[in-house]
Design a protein around this motif. Structure first.
Motif, PDB file in Angstrom:
ATOM      1  N   MET A 164     -34.819 -27.332  28.351  1.00 21.37           N
ATOM      2  CA  MET A 164     -34.463 -27.389  26.936  1.00 21.37           C
ATOM      3  C   MET A 164     -35.309 -28.402  26.175  1.00 21.37           C
ATOM      4  O   MET A 164     -35.484 -28.286  24.956  1.00 21.37           O
ATOM      5  CB  MET A 164     -32.978 -27.714  26.788  1.00 21.37           C
ATOM      6  N   SER A 165     -35.853 -29.386  26.857  1.00 20.41           N
ATOM      7  CA  SER A 165     -36.740 -30.322  26.159  1.00 20.41           C
ATOM      8  C   SER A 165     -38.027 -29.616  25.740  1.00 20.41           C
ATOM      9  O   SER A 165     -38.561 -29.867  24.648  1.00 20.41           O
ATOM     10  CB  SER A 165     -37.054 -31.542  27.041  1.00 20.41           C
ATOM     11  N   PHE A 166     -38.526 -28.701  26.571  1.00 25.39           N
ATOM     12  CA  PHE A 166     -39.701 -27.915  26.170  1.00 25.39           C
ATOM     13  C   PHE A 166     -39.358 -27.001  25.001  1.00 25.39           C
ATOM     14  O   PHE A 166     -40.159 -26.807  24.085  1.00 25.39           O
ATOM     15  CB  PHE A 166     -40.219 -27.097  27.355  1.00 25.39           C
ATOM     16  N   VAL A 167     -38.157 -26.427  25.007  1.00 24.25           N
ATOM     17  CA  VAL A 167     -37.702 -25.620  23.878  1.00 24.25           C
ATOM     18  C   VAL A 167     -37.686 -26.456  22.602  1.00 24.25           C
ATOM     19  O   VAL A 167     -38.081 -25.981  21.527  1.00 24.25           O
ATOM     20  CB  VAL A 167     -36.313 -25.026  24.168  1.00 24.25           C
TER      21      VAL A 167
ATOM     22  N   PRO B  18     -27.468 -21.619  25.220  1.00 25.03           N
ATOM     23  CA  PRO B  18     -26.538 -20.537  24.908  1.00 25.03           C
ATOM     24  C   PRO B  18     -27.079 -19.121  25.099  1.00 25.03           C
ATOM     25  O   PRO B  18     -26.410 -18.162  24.685  1.00 25.03           O
ATOM     26  CB  PRO B  18     -26.236 -20.788  23.425  1.00 25.03           C
ATOM     27  N   HIS B  19     -28.260 -18.979  25.711  1.00 22.65           N
ATOM     28  CA  HIS B  19     -28.815 -17.630  25.891  1.00 22.65           C
ATOM     29  C   HIS B  19     -29.775 -17.645  27.066  1.00 22.65           C
ATOM     30  O   HIS B  19     -30.903 -18.133  26.960  1.00 22.65           O
ATOM     31  CB  HIS B  19     -29.544 -17.187  24.615  1.00 22.65           C
ATOM     32  N   THR B  20     -29.323 -17.108  28.205  1.00 21.29           N
ATOM     33  CA  THR B  20     -30.222 -16.950  29.350  1.00 21.29           C
ATOM     34  C   THR B  20     -29.917 -15.635  30.070  1.00 21.29           C
ATOM     35  O   THR B  20     -28.829 -15.076  29.953  1.00 21.29           O
ATOM     36  CB  THR B  20     -30.104 -18.084  30.396  1.00 21.29           C
ATOM     37  N   HIS B  21     -30.907 -15.183  30.822  1.00 22.04           N
ATOM     38  CA  HIS B  21     -30.757 -14.068  31.772  1.00 22.04           C
ATOM     39  C   HIS B  21     -31.116 -14.633  33.153  1.00 22.04           C
ATOM     40  O   HIS B  21     -32.003 -14.135  33.836  1.00 22.04           O
ATOM     41  CB  HIS B  21     -31.686 -12.926  31.400  1.00 22.04           C
TER      42      HIS B  21
ATOM     43  N   ASP C 231     -33.283 -24.717   5.486  1.00 21.82           N
ATOM     44  CA  ASP C 231     -33.429 -25.085   4.085  1.00 21.82           C
ATOM     45  C   ASP C 231     -32.292 -24.534   3.229  1.00 21.82           C
ATOM     46  O   ASP C 231     -32.036 -25.023   2.130  1.00 21.82           O
ATOM     47  CB  ASP C 231     -34.782 -24.605   3.542  1.00 21.82           C
ATOM     48  N   ALA C 232     -31.593 -23.520   3.776  1.00 27.15           N
ATOM     49  CA  ALA C 232     -30.407 -22.993   3.099  1.00 27.15           C
ATOM     50  C   ALA C 232     -29.142 -23.738   3.532  1.00 27.15           C
ATOM     51  O   ALA C 232     -28.038 -23.376   3.125  1.00 27.15           O
ATOM     52  CB  ALA C 232     -30.259 -21.502   3.387  1.00 27.15           C
ATOM     53  N   GLY C 233     -29.321 -24.773   4.366  1.00 25.11           N
ATOM     54  CA  GLY C 233     -28.191 -25.589   4.795  1.00 25.11           C
ATOM     55  C   GLY C 233     -27.434 -25.048   5.984  1.00 25.11           C
ATOM     56  O   GLY C 233     -26.307 -25.476   6.256  1.00 25.11           O
ATOM     57  N   HIS C 234     -28.048 -24.123   6.746  1.00 23.02           N
ATOM     58  CA  HIS C 234     -27.369 -23.487   7.875  1.00 23.02           C
ATOM     59  C   HIS C 234     -28.015 -23.964   9.164  1.00 23.02           C
ATOM     60  O   HIS C 234     -29.228 -23.863   9.333  1.00 23.02           O
ATOM     61  CB  HIS C 234     -27.481 -21.967   7.753  1.00 23.02           C
ATOM     62  N   GLU C 235     -27.220 -24.478  10.099  1.00 26.59           N
ATOM     63  CA  GLU C 235     -27.785 -24.982  11.340  1.00 26.59           C
ATOM     64  C   GLU C 235     -28.350 -23.848  12.189  1.00 26.59           C
ATOM     65  O   GLU C 235     -27.960 -22.689  12.059  1.00 26.59           O
ATOM     66  CB  GLU C 235     -26.738 -25.749  12.124  1.00 26.59           C
ATOM     67  N   VAL C 236     -29.264 -24.208  13.080  1.00 24.53           N
ATOM     68  CA  VAL C 236     -29.922 -23.258  13.978  1.00 24.53           C
ATOM     69  C   VAL C 236     -29.713 -23.723  15.407  1.00 24.53           C
ATOM     70  O   VAL C 236     -29.971 -24.889  15.733  1.00 24.53           O
ATOM     71  CB  VAL C 236     -31.430 -23.161  13.665  1.00 24.53           C
ATOM     72  N   ALA C 237     -29.235 -22.826  16.254  1.00 27.81           N
ATOM     73  CA  ALA C 237     -29.111 -23.118  17.675  1.00 27.81           C
ATOM     74  C   ALA C 237     -30.385 -22.688  18.395  1.00 27.81           C
ATOM     75  O   ALA C 237     -31.093 -21.779  17.959  1.00 27.81           O
ATOM     76  CB  ALA C 237     -27.906 -22.389  18.262  1.00 27.81           C
ATOM     77  N   LEU C 238     -30.657 -23.343  19.508  1.00 27.33           N
ATOM     78  CA  LEU C 238     -31.848 -23.067  20.308  1.00 27.33           C
ATOM     79  C   LEU C 238     -31.444 -22.748  21.738  1.00 27.33           C
ATOM     80  O   LEU C 238     -30.439 -23.259  22.242  1.00 27.33           O
ATOM     81  CB  LEU C 238     -32.789 -24.273  20.299  1.00 27.33           C
ATOM     82  N   ALA C 239     -32.241 -21.906  22.396  1.00 27.21           N
ATOM     83  CA  ALA C 239     -31.975 -21.542  23.788  1.00 27.21           C
ATOM     84  C   ALA C 239     -33.287 -21.257  24.494  1.00 27.21           C
ATOM     85  O   ALA C 239     -34.319 -21.034  23.865  1.00 27.21           O
ATOM     86  CB  ALA C 239     -31.052 -20.319  23.852  1.00 27.21           C
ATOM     87  N   THR C 240     -33.234 -21.248  25.836  1.00 29.28           N
ATOM     88  CA  THR C 240     -34.453 -20.996  26.607  1.00 29.28           C
ATOM     89  C   THR C 240     -34.799 -19.515  26.674  1.00 29.28           C
ATOM     90  O   THR C 240     -35.959 -19.160  26.792  1.00 29.28           O
ATOM     91  CB  THR C 240     -34.310 -21.498  28.049  1.00 29.28           C
ATOM     92  N   ASP C 241     -33.778 -18.630  26.675  1.00 29.90           N
ATOM     93  CA  ASP C 241     -33.967 -17.212  27.007  1.00 29.90           C
ATOM     94  C   ASP C 241     -34.567 -17.073  28.401  1.00 29.90           C
ATOM     95  O   ASP C 241     -35.335 -16.144  28.673  1.00 29.90           O
ATOM     96  CB  ASP C 241     -34.849 -16.499  25.979  1.00 29.90           C
ATOM     97  N   PHE C 242     -34.228 -17.976  29.301  1.00 30.60           N
ATOM     98  CA  PHE C 242     -34.805 -17.931  30.643  1.00 30.60           C
ATOM     99  C   PHE C 242     -34.565 -16.571  31.285  1.00 30.60           C
ATOM    100  O   PHE C 242     -33.437 -16.100  31.404  1.00 30.60           O
ATOM    101  CB  PHE C 242     -34.204 -19.032  31.515  1.00 30.60           C
ATOM    102  N   ASN C 243     -35.654 -15.921  31.704  1.00 32.80           N
ATOM    103  CA  ASN C 243     -35.610 -14.612  32.347  1.00 32.80           C
ATOM    104  C   ASN C 243     -36.975 -14.372  32.992  1.00 32.80           C
ATOM    105  O   ASN C 243     -37.889 -15.191  32.816  1.00 32.80           O
ATOM    106  CB  ASN C 243     -35.242 -13.527  31.330  1.00 32.80           C
TER     107      ASN C 243
END
Length: 413
Positions: free
Chosen positions: A334-337, A81-84, A314-326
């Motif tokens: 994404m597996s390395f991420v 969800p986040h790349t350049h 720990d507060a019960g809020h999910e976290v999204a991950l991205a590569t920020d490829f730039n």
């Protein structure tokens, strides 16, 4: 985002998976089935569950495409969800400069960094830009990404920003990976202007033209010390929203200057980076329902401390991950991420899997089931040549992807 047209795939069956990740559970992890299968009809999942139950209704003999996943793991296709990812030129020498002690901000102040890539993008032809992005999409697909967001921001003038959006549209319309375009004219301040004057240019000149073109879905801004203030960022995002673009924001990468407050105030889909977000900033995002997107590859590349994912989880809020490829974070996997998220941010492998699938889809406001393998969702899936889902984070020496399905069609094997 419009899904890339596919030939009618008919019936697709993936069966006998050692493990199959269905989607998010009620906490911050995922639902995992053993000895599992799923069936998809014309690109949409119609059944998921134990192999014997799925095959009783959708036999392999009736399938147009059948994949035996014995001993393997099946996940939803990765969502980045986040790349350049659209750029030109090469900045590997800046990597060497950083190893010698130069900071990102020092490189930028000396005319390197974003502004150097701006020069290269302005000089590149439309065909070169589209071809560059296509090559990166190929690499992402090979590593299991089936949906990716791509930002502009290396134009910093109306003409080049529109050219970038056109290149994103051209590359995405002819590729299996679904591409979500984001306008980010407020990525840096161009030479010869100050931040206030350039903010006005983005609001008055660039955004109306972007809206008229009709390609971009999101508007992003780099709310950071020495770039755009919180007030300037809010003006840009509110103007983008007025033009029909959903806000996103780069916040707290190098310093906390109010980006999380802006994200909450404008109803941003996501706030990204968050390396310096404190408890108050985290609470603001959680209460506003803004998805935190963390980019561990950026911290890895900068040699910086990682964002505090555990505080959100720990507060019960999910976290999204991205590569920020730039050009400053040359990571398309994404597996390395997922590995960096586990090692650097103490996310469990299953939390990381949620981060690169359904949580990442949430950061793009995708509500069609993307990032899951539940009935009714798009049949975007990754078959990994590993015995359990936890191997996604655990195994980082080679690419674990053996097959990628996009809308039920084998897009890579």
């Amino acid at each position: 985002m419009s899904r890339t047209p596919q030939d009618s795939p008919g019936l697709t069956v993936v069966h006998d998976a050692a493990e199959l990740v269905v989607g998010p559970d009620e906490g911050t992890s995922v639902v995992v089935l053993e000895d599992a299968a799923f069936a998809a009809l014309d690109g949409e999942v119609v059944a998921v569950g134990p192999t014997d139950e799925v095959l009783a209704e959708y036999p392999v003999a009736d399938a147009d495409t059948a994949i035996d996943a014995t001993g393997k793991t099946v996940l939803p296709g990765f969502v980045d969800p986040h790349t350049h990812a659209l750029f030109a030129g090469d900045r590997s020498d800046e990597f060497v400069a950083k190893l010698r002690g130069a900071t990102y901000e020092e490189i930028l102040a000396d005319g390197g960094g974003i502004l150097r890539t701006v020069d290269a993008v302005r000089e590149a032809s439309d065909e070169e830009l589209a071809a560059n992005l296509t090559g990166h999409l190929d690499a992402m697909l090979a590593h299991g990404t089936t949906t990716v967001e791509v930002k502009t921001g290396y134009g910093l003038d109306t003409e080049t920003e529109l050219r970038m959006l056109s290149a994103i549209d051209a590359a995405g319309s002819d590729h299996p990976v679904d591409v979500v375009p984001t306008f980010m004219g407020a990525h840096a301040v161009p030479r010869g202007m100050d931040a206030e004057a350039y903010t006005e240019s983005v609001v008055s000149d660039q955004l109306p033209a972007v809206a008229e073109q009709g390609v971009a879905e999101f508007c992003d801004v780099f709310c950071e010390r020495g770039v755009f203030t919180a007030e300037q960022s809010r003006r840009i995002l509110e103007a983008g929203r007025d033009h029909g673009l959903t806000p996103k924001i780069h916040a707290d990468e190098f310093a906390a200057i109010g980006g999380t407050d802006v994200a909450a105030a404008v109803g941003a889909a996501s706030a990204d980076h968050l390396l310096h977000t404190d408890d108050e900033g985290r609470d603001v995002l959680v209460e506003a329902g803004v998805t935190p997107v963390m980019l561990p590859g950026t911290a890895f590349g900068l040699g910086a401390d990682y964002a505090d994912a555990r505080a959100f989880l720990d507060a019960g809020h999910e976290v999204a991950l991205a590569t920020d490829f730039n050009p400053n974070c040359f990571a398309r996997s994404m597996s390395f991420v997922a590995t960096l998220a586990s090692v650097g941010m103490r996310m469990t492998p299953h939390e990381a899997i949620r981060g690169v699938t359904s949580a990442a889809a949430g950061a793009l406001d995708l509500d069609d089931g993307t990032g899951t393998l539940r009935a009714g969702s798009p049949a975007d899936a990754v078959v990994l040549d590993v015995p359990t889902a936890s191997h996604l984070s655990y195994r980082f020496d080679t690419n674990p992807v053996s097959t990628v399905l996009k809308s039920g069609v084998v897009a890579r094997e």
